[in-house]
Design an enzyme around this catalytic site. Structure first.
Site, PDB file in Angstrom:
ATOM      1  N   PRO A 344       0.838  -1.209   0.000  1.00  0.00           N
ATOM      2  CA  PRO A 344       0.000   0.000   0.000  1.00  0.00           C
ATOM      3  C   PRO A 344       0.868   1.252   0.000  1.00  0.00           C
ATOM      4  O   PRO A 344       1.323   1.715   1.043  1.00  0.00           O
ATOM      5  CB  PRO A 344      -0.817  -0.143   1.292  1.00  0.00           C
ATOM      6  CG  PRO A 344       0.020  -1.005   2.177  1.00  0.00           C
ATOM      7  CD  PRO A 344       0.787  -1.928   1.288  1.00  0.00           C
ATOM      8  N   ASP A 518       5.576   2.433   2.770  1.00  0.00           N
ATOM      9  CA  ASP A 518       4.655   1.314   2.956  1.00  0.00           C
ATOM     10  C   ASP A 518       3.770   1.622   4.162  1.00  0.00           C
ATOM     11  O   ASP A 518       4.239   1.669   5.301  1.00  0.00           O
ATOM     12  CB  ASP A 518       5.467   0.032   3.193  1.00  0.00           C
ATOM     13  CG  ASP A 518       4.614  -1.229   3.259  1.00  0.00           C
ATOM     14  OD1 ASP A 518       3.411  -1.119   3.556  1.00  0.00           O
ATOM     15  OD2 ASP A 518       5.167  -2.317   3.027  1.00  0.00           O
ATOM     16  N   HIS A 519       2.463   1.809   3.894  1.00  0.00           N
ATOM     17  CA  HIS A 519       1.544   2.229   4.954  1.00  0.00           C
ATOM     18  C   HIS A 519       1.301   1.133   5.997  1.00  0.00           C
ATOM     19  O   HIS A 519       0.727   1.386   7.063  1.00  0.00           O
ATOM     20  CB  HIS A 519       0.211   2.672   4.347  1.00  0.00           C
ATOM     21  CG  HIS A 519      -0.481   3.736   5.141  1.00  0.00           C
ATOM     22  ND1 HIS A 519      -0.259   3.945   6.474  1.00  0.00           N
ATOM     23  CD2 HIS A 519      -1.405   4.667   4.785  1.00  0.00           C
ATOM     24  CE1 HIS A 519      -0.995   4.937   6.919  1.00  0.00           C
ATOM     25  NE2 HIS A 519      -1.708   5.400   5.902  1.00  0.00           N
ATOM     26  N   ARG A 520       1.718  -0.092   5.729  1.00  0.00           N
ATOM     27  CA  ARG A 520       1.594  -1.145   6.731  1.00  0.00           C
ATOM     28  C   ARG A 520       2.601  -0.961   7.861  1.00  0.00           C
ATOM     29  O   ARG A 520       2.394  -1.441   8.974  1.00  0.00           O
ATOM     30  CB  ARG A 520       1.814  -2.526   6.087  1.00  0.00           C
ATOM     31  CG  ARG A 520       0.776  -2.912   5.054  1.00  0.00           C
ATOM     32  CD  ARG A 520       1.168  -4.198   4.347  1.00  0.00           C
ATOM     33  NE  ARG A 520       2.439  -4.064   3.638  1.00  0.00           N
ATOM     34  CZ  ARG A 520       3.024  -5.049   2.961  1.00  0.00           C
ATOM     35  NH1 ARG A 520       2.443  -6.248   2.914  1.00  0.00           N
ATOM     36  NH2 ARG A 520       4.164  -4.864   2.343  1.00  0.00           N
TER      37      ARG A 520
END
Length: 546
Positions: A344, A518-520
């Site tokens: 993401p 990376d939004h995680r």
């Protein structure tokens, strides 16, 4: 309470079979008909059920043991007097085969009518699924040659031909449910001697079954024993796994033929299926079906529930030529596609004031003109990124399942443009090197890249990547993260801009920064702080010494 020895029931024509799974342990409470072990011959695999309920006091077998009818599997401390129906049936005399299945029931002769091929007696099981088709119309079939493989939730078996001849029709397909007497297809007699056929009994007149359901499911009628695959016929290569593992894989949608087995003789276990599923979910592996549906260059989107890729006859609109994609683009395309789909991405855009840093860089190159080392802004960017990674360690990490791997080293990748496409050499231990050493290594790696001489070691191990378009142009862009990294910095061409200093506008050299993350792993606040800190370092490089 009484102790009960649970034995291997009648398993048909098989003499000795190997134990490939032990499904219970000492102390377990088991129910009647609960599966205890999985056994396998060269023709079939089956799960052996318990003939009574109770608590397991002793296991008599282990993986790899050979067992046969009557072998003691374990000792139970019985709970009450509950016993399975099949255990009672095992004590009864077996019902004689139907006269219809006798040796003279049906034989193929020259010029005879087509011979019907039907499902023989498969015991108590109903609606078993066809999981393999081993022949096709037009094939020359030998008597006893395997035609299809069927499977219940506890056993799998191959159904053989009752006669020899040429397969005229095939009336089943993969996924069909079949029962005793169902038509498989028909043969045109070849004139060769054939095995006795098994007549199709009407459902109401099916012969009584006199052995345990699991064991019976591995047998056909007495005259139609299961042979191994004929070497000259297609086998379908059924994965080496027990029925319960195959059922588990079907429920998860896992293609067993792509799973590497870690059990005895490369047998696939429940843990292998789970491990394969985790790898796919984490983007470390992909199935062949998914890869076929979503190729790297202009592939279809059917695997994602999208419309298929348009097929266009370009000649209708004008002249054109086709050109094969380069090797580097083919390889990198697949990785980029995976990373864009699986990660993401979010991108922050910012500007850094590099007016003083650029002046220092120009002065440094003048002073070192004789050394032949040319310092670029990218070398300063690498050192600045190392300082930012130290302050924000989540940017120097990788996802490994549910864990975050925080790296204690600082290897920085940089995109290098070559005639064959972009490659990413890596500066190792950039935190331990000065600007001049980094500039020297960058020059050497860039030359190797242009000459096509970069080795795998030159492009591995990066913690963070910088993609610079400074020598070309542009303003901002969205760089794609290079897994397993969690961030990448995109840099465009710097330009002079009027910047308000509080009293007036001053001409300042501004460098556009595009940080994808990376939004995680990273949230928006951390990304904003990282970019702000990076910009502050580039504005005053003395901060790298703090």
């Amino acid at each position: 309470m009484a102790a009960i020895e649970v034995q291997v029931p009648d398993i048909g024509d098989f003499d000795e079979v190997s134990v490939i799974e032990v499904l219970v342990k000492v102390g377990d409470t088991v129910k009647a008909e609960q599966s205890l072990v999985t056994v396998e011959s060269d023709k079939a695999s089956m799960e052996i059920p318990s003939s009574a309920a109770g608590v397991i006091k002793e296991l008599k077998v282990k993986l790899g043991d050979k067992v046969k009818q009557g072998t003691v599997l374990l000792v139970l401390e019985a709970q009450g007097v509950e016993r399975s129906a099949s255990s009672v049936e095992r004590e009864q005399p077996k019902t004689a085969p139907s006269p219809q299945a006798g040796p003279d029931a049906q034989r193929s002769t020259p010029n005879a009518q087509p011979v019907e091929l039907r499902i023989p007696d498969i015991g108590d099981f109903k609606d078993v699924a066809v999981i393999e088709i081993l022949v096709k119309p037009g094939d020359a079939i030998k008597a006893e040659q395997s035609l299809i493989t069927v499977e219940s939730d506890k056993a799998s078996m191959e159904i053989p031909a009752s006669a020899a001849g040429v397969l005229k029709t095939l009336t089943v397909k993969i996924g069909d449910k079949v029962n005793v007497g169902d038509l498989i297809g028909s043969l045109e007699g070849s004139g060769a001697a054939s095995a006795p056929a098994v007549a199709a009994p009407p459902p109401a007149a099916a012969p009584a079954v006199a052995s345990a359901p699991v064991a019976v499911a591995e047998r056909t009628a007495p005259t139609a024993a299961l042979p191994p695959h004929e070497p000259s016929t297609p086998t379908g290569a059924l994965p080496h796994a027990s029925p319960s593992v195959r059922k588990f894989a079907r429920e998860l949608g896992v293609p067993l033929e792509e799973v590497k087995g870690t059990g005895p003789k490369a047998r696939i276990t429940h843990e292998d299926v789970q491990s394969f599923t985790r790898s796919v979910m984490q983007g470390e592996a992909t199935t062949k079906a998914a890869a076929a549906k979503a190729p790297a260059g202009g592939g279809g989107g059917e695997g994602l529930g999208l419309l298929p890729w348009p097929k266009v006859d370009f000649a209708k609109f004008g002249p054109f030529e086709r050109k094969e994609m380069g090797r580097i683009k083919k390889i990198s395309g697949a990785n980029l596609h995976r990373n864009w789909v699986m990660i993401p991405h979010v991108t922050n855009h910012d500007d850094a004031d590099i007016t003083e840093l650029e002046a220092f860089r120009v002065q440094l190159n003048k002073e070192n003109e004789k050394s032949g080392v040319k310092v670029t802004m990218l070398a300063f960017l690498i050192k600045a990124c190392v300082a930012a990674l130290k302050k924000f360690p989540d940017f120097n990490s990788s996802l490994d399942g549910d864990q975050l791997v925080l790296k204690q080293y600082f290897h920085i990748g940089f995109a290098a443009d070559t005639p064959n496409g972009l490659v990413v050499p890596v500066i190792k231990n950039a935190d331990q090197k000065g600007i001049l050493q980094i500039s020297t290594e960058m020059g050497e790696l860039a030359k190797k890249a242009r000459d096509g001489k970069l080795g795998p070691a030159d492009m591995q191990g990066a913690c963070f990547t910088i993609s610079s378009l400074g020598g070309i142009g542009g303003r901002y862009f969205t760089p794609i993260i290079n897994a397993p990294e969690v961030a990448i910095l995109g840099v465009c061409k710097s330009q002079m801009e009027p910047v308000w200093d509080g009293t007036q506008f001053q001409p300042r050299l501004m460098l556009p920064l595009s940080l994808s993350w990376d939004h995680r792993v990273i949230d928006g606040a951390s990304a904003a702080r990282f970019n702000a800190y990076l910009g502050a370092i580039l504005s005053d490089f003395r901060r790298t010494m703090l």
